[in-house]
Design a protein around this motif. Structure first.
Motif, mmCIF file in Angstrom:
data_model
loop_
_atom_site.group_PDB
_atom_site.id
_atom_site.type_symbol
_atom_site.label_atom_id
_atom_site.label_comp_id
_atom_site.label_asym_id
_atom_site.label_seq_id
_atom_site.Cartn_x
_atom_site.Cartn_y
_atom_site.Cartn_z
ATOM 1 N N HIS A 125 0.815 -1.215 0.000
ATOM 2 C CA HIS A 125 0.000 0.000 0.000
ATOM 3 C C HIS A 125 0.849 1.264 0.000
ATOM 4 C CE1 HIS A 125 -3.515 -2.333 0.301
ATOM 5 N NE2 HIS A 125 -3.417 -2.640 1.577
ATOM 6 N N ILE A 171 -7.653 7.356 -6.127
ATOM 7 C CA ILE A 171 -6.743 7.399 -4.978
ATOM 8 C C ILE A 171 -7.528 7.475 -3.672
ATOM 9 C CG2 ILE A 171 -5.003 8.812 -3.808
ATOM 10 C CD1 ILE A 171 -3.916 9.524 -6.583
ATOM 11 N N SER A 172 -8.611 8.256 -3.665
ATOM 12 C CA SER A 172 -9.450 8.368 -2.465
ATOM 13 C C SER A 172 -10.059 7.012 -2.112
ATOM 14 C CB SER A 172 -10.559 9.399 -2.690
ATOM 15 O OG SER A 172 -10.016 10.674 -2.942
ATOM 16 N N ARG A 175 -7.300 4.782 -0.649
ATOM 17 C CA ARG A 175 -6.975 5.158 0.728
ATOM 18 C C ARG A 175 -8.011 4.619 1.702
ATOM 19 N NH1 ARG A 175 -3.707 9.357 2.168
ATOM 20 N NH2 ARG A 175 -5.261 10.068 3.666
ATOM 21 N N LYS A 176 -9.281 4.718 1.340
ATOM 22 C CA LYS A 176 -10.349 4.229 2.199
ATOM 23 C C LYS A 176 -10.266 2.710 2.350
ATOM 24 C CE LYS A 176 -15.389 4.252 2.692
ATOM 25 N NZ LYS A 176 -16.682 4.700 2.082
ATOM 26 N N ILE A 178 -7.587 0.837 1.945
ATOM 27 C CA ILE A 178 -6.370 0.494 2.680
ATOM 28 C C ILE A 178 -6.609 0.602 4.186
ATOM 29 C CG2 ILE A 178 -4.035 1.297 3.236
ATOM 30 C CD1 ILE A 178 -3.744 2.032 0.271
ATOM 31 N N LYS A 179 -7.224 1.696 4.610
ATOM 32 C CA LYS A 179 -7.494 1.890 6.031
ATOM 33 C C LYS A 179 -8.377 0.771 6.581
ATOM 34 C CE LYS A 179 -7.064 6.953 6.104
ATOM 35 N NZ LYS A 179 -7.787 8.229 6.325
#
Length: 204
Positions: A125, A171-172, A175-176, A178-179
């Motif tokens: 990631h 990308i947003s 990121r979501k 991945i979290k």
């Protein structure tokens, strides 16, 4: 993370006999771990599906609709498709690694494997994903000079702006996701820590 693992190892050595005897604690915790592990695997399969559809779409576009002729453009296409293909392979490897984590194995070994998998996914990631996105973007803009021969200036601007907007949304989403995945992995490790702590309490 290493200190937490050392502490877990000490607790395992002290309470392993009690863990084996307290099936209720084991069964309840393993059920929760199984649910979270399945969620993590489904996340990987989802990534593979989305990336595969994107890869097929892009390959079909450049093969049937816009077969680029310039060497620079072809290198760009290779970078774009190669980046997606690399990420798909990585997700397949992640599925394989995740399935190798045996939840019915002893807690120490399983937690060790989960921590190793957690570190692997953090690398994927982090720098790996950034490199893939960078190569994909470079590939896209290597194609635009040839596209500019067939499209007007305002259409090229629209294409470039659309890519930027799409990249921001993508990308947003990443990121979501991945979290969510990292949170799930940490919760699995926490559950195993909790199982050891509860078993140690029983042994006392």
């Amino acid at each position: 993370m290493e200190n937490e693992f050392d502490e877990l190892q000490n607790k395992w050595q002290k309470g392993k006999k009690d863990i084996e005897n307290n099936t209720e604690i084991i069964n309840e915790t393993l059920a929760a771990i199984t649910t979270k592990k399945n969620s993590s695997v489904q996340f990987h399969y989802g990534n593979i599906a989305v990336l595969s559809v994107t890869l097929i779409g892009i390959a079909a576009f450049f093969y049937f609709l816009a077969p680029v002729q310039e060497i620079l453009s072809r290198i760009g296409v290779v970078l774009m498709i190669g980046g997606l293909l690399t990420r798909i392979v990585i997700e397949c490897i992640s599925v394989s690694k995740s399935k190798k984590i045996d939840i019915i194995d002893n807690v120490l070994k399983t937690t060790n494997n989960t921590i190793a998998f957690y570190k692997f996914r953090k690398q994927i990631h982090g720098p790996v994903t950034i490199i893939i996105l960078a190569l994909y973007t470079i590939g896209f803009y290597m194609i635009t000079p040839e596209f500019s021969l067939y499209f007007s200036t305002w259409k090229m601007i629209l294409i470039d702006v659309s890519y930027i907007i799409g990249a921001i949304i993508f990308i947003s989403f990443i990121r979501k996701s991945i979290k969510k995945e990292i949170k799930t992995l940490l919760e699995i490790i926490e559950l195993r820590n909790k199982m050891v702590e509860e078993t140690e309490t029983v042994s006392l």
